[in-house]
Design a protein around this motif. Structure first.
Motif, PDB file in Angstrom:
ATOM      1  N   LEU A  49       0.796  -1.232   0.000  1.00 49.86           N
ATOM      2  CA  LEU A  49       0.000   0.000   0.000  1.00 49.86           C
ATOM      3  C   LEU A  49       0.826   1.279   0.000  1.00 49.86           C
ATOM      4  O   LEU A  49       0.276   2.381   0.010  1.00 49.86           O
ATOM      5  CB  LEU A  49      -0.927   0.012   1.231  1.00 49.86           C
ATOM      6  CG  LEU A  49      -1.924  -1.150   1.322  1.00 49.86           C
ATOM      7  CD1 LEU A  49      -2.607  -1.157   2.680  1.00 49.86           C
ATOM      8  CD2 LEU A  49      -2.951  -1.071   0.206  1.00 49.86           C
ATOM      9  N   ARG A  50       2.159   1.159  -0.026  1.00 47.65           N
ATOM     10  CA  ARG A  50       2.986   2.357   0.236  1.00 47.65           C
ATOM     11  C   ARG A  50       2.862   3.404  -0.864  1.00 47.65           C
ATOM     12  O   ARG A  50       3.150   4.570  -0.630  1.00 47.65           O
ATOM     13  CB  ARG A  50       4.448   1.953   0.427  1.00 47.65           C
ATOM     14  CG  ARG A  50       5.145   1.496  -0.840  1.00 47.65           C
ATOM     15  CD  ARG A  50       6.432   0.775  -0.523  1.00 47.65           C
ATOM     16  NE  ARG A  50       6.605  -0.304  -1.477  1.00 47.65           N
ATOM     17  CZ  ARG A  50       7.736  -0.554  -2.119  1.00 47.65           C
ATOM     18  NH1 ARG A  50       8.798   0.159  -1.866  1.00 47.65           N
ATOM     19  NH2 ARG A  50       7.799  -1.533  -2.996  1.00 47.65           N
ATOM     20  N   PRO A  58       0.608  13.967   1.346  1.00 45.91           N
ATOM     21  CA  PRO A  58       2.071  13.896   1.335  1.00 45.91           C
ATOM     22  C   PRO A  58       2.573  12.485   1.037  1.00 45.91           C
ATOM     23  O   PRO A  58       2.002  11.504   1.527  1.00 45.91           O
ATOM     24  CB  PRO A  58       2.463  14.333   2.756  1.00 45.91           C
ATOM     25  CG  PRO A  58       1.232  14.229   3.568  1.00 45.91           C
ATOM     26  CD  PRO A  58       0.078  14.393   2.641  1.00 45.91           C
ATOM     27  N   THR A  59       3.619  12.392   0.245  1.00 43.63           N
ATOM     28  CA  THR A  59       4.222  11.098  -0.054  1.00 43.63           C
ATOM     29  C   THR A  59       5.329  10.810   0.956  1.00 43.63           C
ATOM     30  O   THR A  59       5.717  11.676   1.745  1.00 43.63           O
ATOM     31  CB  THR A  59       4.840  11.099  -1.463  1.00 43.63           C
ATOM     32  OG1 THR A  59       5.891  12.090  -1.478  1.00 43.63           O
ATOM     33  CG2 THR A  59       3.818  11.437  -2.517  1.00 43.63           C
ATOM     34  N   SER A 136      -0.732   6.029   4.607  1.00 40.71           N
ATOM     35  CA  SER A 136      -0.596   6.527   5.986  1.00 40.71           C
ATOM     36  C   SER A 136      -1.087   5.489   6.995  1.00 40.71           C
ATOM     37  O   SER A 136      -0.472   5.297   8.042  1.00 40.71           O
ATOM     38  CB  SER A 136      -1.352   7.844   6.148  1.00 40.71           C
ATOM     39  OG  SER A 136      -2.740   7.623   6.277  1.00 40.71           O
ATOM     40  N   THR A 137      -2.184   4.795   6.669  1.00 37.36           N
ATOM     41  CA  THR A 137      -2.700   3.793   7.605  1.00 37.36           C
ATOM     42  C   THR A 137      -1.710   2.662   7.811  1.00 37.36           C
ATOM     43  O   THR A 137      -1.416   2.263   8.947  1.00 37.36           O
ATOM     44  CB  THR A 137      -4.035   3.221   7.091  1.00 37.36           C
ATOM     45  OG1 THR A 137      -4.925   4.299   6.823  1.00 37.36           O
ATOM     46  CG2 THR A 137      -4.658   2.297   8.110  1.00 37.36           C
ATOM     47  N   SER A 138      -1.167   2.146   6.690  1.00 33.88           N
ATOM     48  CA  SER A 138      -0.234   1.028   6.833  1.00 33.88           C
ATOM     49  C   SER A 138       1.071   1.493   7.481  1.00 33.88           C
ATOM     50  O   SER A 138       1.696   0.746   8.236  1.00 33.88           O
ATOM     51  CB  SER A 138       0.043   0.383   5.469  1.00 33.88           C
ATOM     52  OG  SER A 138       0.564   1.327   4.567  1.00 33.88           O
ATOM     53  N   PHE A 139       1.458   2.749   7.237  1.00 35.78           N
ATOM     54  CA  PHE A 139       2.661   3.295   7.874  1.00 35.78           C
ATOM     55  C   PHE A 139       2.487   3.368   9.389  1.00 35.78           C
ATOM     56  O   PHE A 139       3.317   2.861  10.153  1.00 35.78           O
ATOM     57  CB  PHE A 139       2.970   4.691   7.317  1.00 35.78           C
ATOM     58  CG  PHE A 139       3.972   5.462   8.132  1.00 35.78           C
ATOM     59  CD1 PHE A 139       5.333   5.237   7.969  1.00 35.78           C
ATOM     60  CD2 PHE A 139       3.563   6.396   9.074  1.00 35.78           C
ATOM     61  CE1 PHE A 139       6.268   5.928   8.725  1.00 35.78           C
ATOM     62  CE2 PHE A 139       4.490   7.094   9.836  1.00 35.78           C
ATOM     63  CZ  PHE A 139       5.843   6.859   9.665  1.00 35.78           C
ATOM     64  N   MET A 202      13.859   3.244   1.797  1.00 32.11           N
ATOM     65  CA  MET A 202      13.259   2.930   0.506  1.00 32.11           C
ATOM     66  C   MET A 202      12.175   3.943   0.145  1.00 32.11           C
ATOM     67  O   MET A 202      11.954   4.230  -1.035  1.00 32.11           O
ATOM     68  CB  MET A 202      12.680   1.514   0.518  1.00 32.11           C
ATOM     69  CG  MET A 202      13.770   0.468   0.505  1.00 32.11           C
ATOM     70  SD  MET A 202      13.099  -1.177   0.312  1.00 32.11           S
ATOM     71  CE  MET A 202      14.617  -2.108   0.163  1.00 32.11           C
ATOM     72  N   GLY A 203      11.513   4.496   1.166  1.00 37.45           N
ATOM     73  CA  GLY A 203      10.539   5.556   0.911  1.00 37.45           C
ATOM     74  C   GLY A 203      11.196   6.790   0.324  1.00 37.45           C
ATOM     75  O   GLY A 203      10.619   7.470  -0.528  1.00 37.45           O
ATOM     76  N   LYS A 204      12.409   7.057   0.771  1.00 40.52           N
ATOM     77  CA  LYS A 204      13.161   8.197   0.251  1.00 40.52           C
ATOM     78  C   LYS A 204      13.631   7.940  -1.174  1.00 40.52           C
ATOM     79  O   LYS A 204      13.668   8.848  -2.013  1.00 40.52           O
ATOM     80  CB  LYS A 204      14.382   8.484   1.156  1.00 40.52           C
ATOM     81  CG  LYS A 204      14.085   9.411   2.307  1.00 40.52           C
ATOM     82  CD  LYS A 204      13.915  10.835   1.812  1.00 40.52           C
ATOM     83  CE  LYS A 204      13.564  11.783   2.939  1.00 40.52           C
ATOM     84  NZ  LYS A 204      13.120  13.082   2.431  1.00 40.52           N
TER      85      LYS A 204
END
Lengths: 206, 105
Positions: A49-50, A58-59, A136-139, A202-204
């Protein structure tokens, strides 16, 4: 109760001196196997879901600040080392040194928690709430679950410190508790290694 | 009890307590791997597939080091812990691969 530790003469590895102690350690390993699966499922949900950010939200790249994550990582890594020192002090029967290392571990744990609360607070202000997007939820579920584990860990170790320093002392009964709490703390750090890699770094990268 | 006592003492003399050296080495390795990972991402401009693979490899190495030394999995008598963790890892890999490759197929 065995008299072998009355005068501070504990066996070399007091956590493994009794069958009960050995069983506790083994049982805790089985629990950690289950914890691996628990965090694995949360990681898989996050991975799936990312990228589902929605319009205008916001990403990961916009939100995450590497400096905050780096400080949190350093705190948790050092606290993992201090809990190793606590167990080593326990093996040398240096109860006071063990308690001091545990106290340092707990303080670092609270430092990590404070940083995480500050981080979440900032994100919410930037419009990254729990229900903003699937991302955001999965984060929050994944990182928050880890934070809840840290909170449980610091409370647990704090109670152990109180119990050993005020009532029971270090015995073949309390030693397995300390050893198992140390294992738990290392496991929390191990999970964090994957969180800072998969979620933040990895998000970055994108 | 007296027997137990002297046995424990004797054992204590015979057994050398492990020093902090290898744990500090494990710590230094962890720090180095972490710093490289952060530096790669902070530097940017690198092929992202390469960065992905490197980040994952370094995370796995760091976790392997920490679990071997700090959680004593390399020590004797840790067959059941290894089985427990590897069973967990097997399930996790299955779920993660499914999530990563099949969810949006």
């Amino acid at each position: 109760m065995s008299a072998s530790h009355v005068e501070g003469k504990l066996p070399h590895e007091p956590e493994k001196a009794t069958l009960e102690g050995r069983n506790k350690v083994l049982g805790f390993w089985l629990f950690l196997g289950g914890e691996t699966v628990l965090f694995g499922t949360l990681f898989s949900a996050f991975l799936a879901l990312r990228h589902q950010v929605g319009d205008g939200n916001p990403t990961a790249d916009e939100l995450f600040k590497l400096s905050t994550v780096a400080i949190a990582t350093a705190i948790l890594l050092v606290s993992s080392l201090t809990s190793v020192f606590a167990i080593q002090a326990m093996h040398r029967n240096q109860v006071k040194a063990m308690l001091n290392w545990l106290i340092i571990t707990v303080i670092l744990g609270f430092g990590f928690l404070g940083l995480e609360i500050y981080e979440f607070y900032e994100y919410v202000h930037e419009g990254h709430k729990f229900s903003t997007s699937a991302f955001s939820t999965s984060f929050y579920t994944l990182v928050g679950f880890h934070g809840a584990h840290v909170l449980f860990g610091v409370l647990w170790i704090t109670l152990l410190i109180i119990q050993i320093s005020t009532k029971k002392g270090l015995t073949v009964v309390t030693a397995p508790k300390v050893y198992v709490a140390g294992m738990y703390w290392h496991f929390i750090d191990v999970v964090w290694v994957f969180i800072f890699t998969v979620v933040y770094l990895m998000g970055k990268v994108g | 009890m007296a027997n137990h006592h002297s046995a424990a003492e004797e054992h204590g003399k015979r057994h050398k307590h492990e020093g902090p050296q290898k744990h500090i080495v494990a710590f230094i390795f962890s720090v180095v791997l972490t710093v490289i990972a952060f530096a790669m991402v902070a530097a940017g401009e690198i092929n992202s597939t390469f960065v992905y693979i490197m980040l994952l490899v370094m995370a796995v190495i760091q976790v392997f080091i920490q679990m071997s030394f700090w959680m004593h999995m390399k020590d004797r008598g840790h067959l059941y812990p290894i089985i427990a963790i590897l069973t967990g890892v097997f399930v996790v890999l299955t779920i993660v691969v499914m999530a990563e490759y099949w969810t949006w197929w």
